[in-house]
Design a protein around this motif. Structure first.
Motif, PDB file in Angstrom:
ATOM      1  N   LEU A  71     128.196  18.714  93.250  1.00  0.00           N
ATOM      2  CA  LEU A  71     127.896  18.742  91.825  1.00  0.00           C
ATOM      3  C   LEU A  71     126.704  19.638  91.517  1.00  0.00           C
ATOM      4  N   ALA A  72     125.669  19.575  92.357  1.00  0.00           N
ATOM      5  CA  ALA A  72     124.502  20.438  92.168  1.00  0.00           C
ATOM      6  C   ALA A  72     124.909  21.911  92.278  1.00  0.00           C
ATOM      7  N   ARG A  73     125.789  22.214  93.210  1.00  0.00           N
ATOM      8  CA  ARG A  73     126.259  23.591  93.387  1.00  0.00           C
ATOM      9  C   ARG A  73     127.048  24.060  92.174  1.00  0.00           C
ATOM     10  N   TRP A  74     127.893  23.190  91.647  1.00  0.00           N
ATOM     11  CA  TRP A  74     128.661  23.553  90.460  1.00  0.00           C
ATOM     12  C   TRP A  74     127.753  23.818  89.265  1.00  0.00           C
ATOM     13  N   VAL A  75     126.722  23.001  89.122  1.00  0.00           N
ATOM     14  CA  VAL A  75     125.785  23.190  88.005  1.00  0.00           C
ATOM     15  C   VAL A  75     125.017  24.500  88.167  1.00  0.00           C
ATOM     16  N   ARG A  76     124.533  24.761  89.360  1.00  0.00           N
ATOM     17  CA  ARG A  76     123.774  25.990  89.591  1.00  0.00           C
ATOM     18  C   ARG A  76     124.648  27.238  89.431  1.00  0.00           C
ATOM     19  N   GLY A  77     125.943  27.083  89.655  1.00  0.00           N
ATOM     20  CA  GLY A  77     126.855  28.225  89.564  1.00  0.00           C
ATOM     21  C   GLY A  77     127.505  28.391  88.205  1.00  0.00           C
ATOM     22  N   ARG A  78     127.026  27.663  87.188  1.00  0.00           N
ATOM     23  CA  ARG A  78     127.656  27.738  85.866  1.00  0.00           C
ATOM     24  C   ARG A  78     127.537  29.136  85.277  1.00  0.00           C
ATOM     25  N   ASP A  79     128.489  29.482  84.422  1.00  0.00           N
ATOM     26  CA  ASP A  79     128.536  30.805  83.807  1.00  0.00           C
ATOM     27  C   ASP A  79     127.550  30.904  82.652  1.00  0.00           C
ATOM     28  N   ALA A  80     127.283  32.127  82.225  1.00  0.00           N
ATOM     29  CA  ALA A  80     126.449  32.339  81.039  1.00  0.00           C
ATOM     30  C   ALA A  80     127.122  31.696  79.836  1.00  0.00           C
ATOM     31  N   GLY A  81     126.338  30.967  79.046  1.00  0.00           N
ATOM     32  CA  GLY A  81     126.877  30.286  77.876  1.00  0.00           C
ATOM     33  C   GLY A  81     127.544  28.962  78.188  1.00  0.00           C
ATOM     34  N   GLU A  82     127.527  28.558  79.457  1.00  0.00           N
ATOM     35  CA  GLU A  82     128.187  27.328  79.882  1.00  0.00           C
ATOM     36  C   GLU A  82     127.138  26.257  80.176  1.00  0.00           C
ATOM     37  N   SER A  83     127.392  25.043  79.716  1.00  0.00           N
ATOM     38  CA  SER A  83     126.472  23.937  79.984  1.00  0.00           C
ATOM     39  C   SER A  83     126.741  23.339  81.356  1.00  0.00           C
ATOM     40  N   ALA A  84     125.845  22.443  81.778  1.00  0.00           N
ATOM     41  CA  ALA A  84     126.008  21.790  83.083  1.00  0.00           C
ATOM     42  C   ALA A  84     127.292  20.979  83.132  1.00  0.00           C
ATOM     43  N   VAL A  85     127.531  20.168  82.105  1.00  0.00           N
ATOM     44  CA  VAL A  85     128.736  19.331  82.079  1.00  0.00           C
ATOM     45  C   VAL A  85     129.990  20.194  82.001  1.00  0.00           C
TER      46      VAL A  85
END
Length: 213
Positions: A71-85
């Protein structure tokens, strides 16, 4: 080159030991099988097994390191304009839509869960893994937003994100144990993810939006 070959051999040995141990645990039960029996079946010494796997639980939950950082990896890899959730929802949908074994969408998952259900040490380790998942996620959110230590929001948002993930994994596990077809479960869980997203507040949905690079 020699160093690379040695590392590859180590990885292959580790994987072979893990695969053999898993097969023994599935057939005979986690509590019943000893490390000595695993070593004998893998044709290595007991010390070699412990060199790769510090605890017996590590033999069966060999891929837990990936899970605790997922989950931490997915959050850190989020796209520009994309929230954590939003990033986590996107990744979850992709895993479910592709019927990925990484989220348990495989008929073998029933056997995996059966071993865990019958072994208190494994259930205890899973609880610890779940705690690590949330702690790593909270740390990532705090780091990504620059939130101070006394800000409760990373803790609260981590709880919401972890709820999404745990619910999906729990439902998939229950349906696999019931003998369901992974493709059918995949379609149903995609609807479930939509329903869960609809329950989230705007504050949660818009937390930690990544700015443009």
């Amino acid at each position: 080159m020699a160093e690379g070959l040695r590392e590859r051999k180590k990885r292959e040995t580790r994987q072979r030991i893990s695969d053999i141990a898993t097969a023994l645990f599935v057939e005979h039960g986690f509590v019943t099988v000893t490390i000595a029996e695993v070593a004998d079946a893998a044709d290595v010494s007991v010390n070699t097994v412990y060199n790769y796997f510090p605890a017996k639980e590590d033999l069966f939950l060999d891929r837990s390191k990936d899970v605790v950082h997922r989950l931490a990896r997915w959050v850190r890899g989020r796209d520009a304009g994309e929230s954590a959730v939003a990033a986590v929802l996107r990744e979850l949908r992709e895993e479910v839509e592709t019927v990925s074994p990484r989220v348990g969408l495989t008929k073998d998952y029933e056997r995996f869960l059966k071993v865990i259900h019958e072994a208190p040490p494994l259930r205890s380790r899973l609880w610890s893994i779940a705690q690590e998942v949330q702690e790593n996620l909270e740390a990532a959110l705090r780091e990504e937003t620059g939130a101070p230590a006394d800000d409760p929001m990373p803790t609260l948002i981590a709880g919401q994100i972890n709820w999404l993930h745990q619910t999906v994994m729990g439902v998939i596990g229950r349906e696999m144990v019931a003998g369901r077809n992974p493709d059918e479960v995949s379609r149903e869980v995609l609807v479930l993810i939509d329903d869960m997203e609809g329950l989230l507040s705007e504050k949660v949905l818009n937390y930690a939006v990544r700015g443009a690079e």
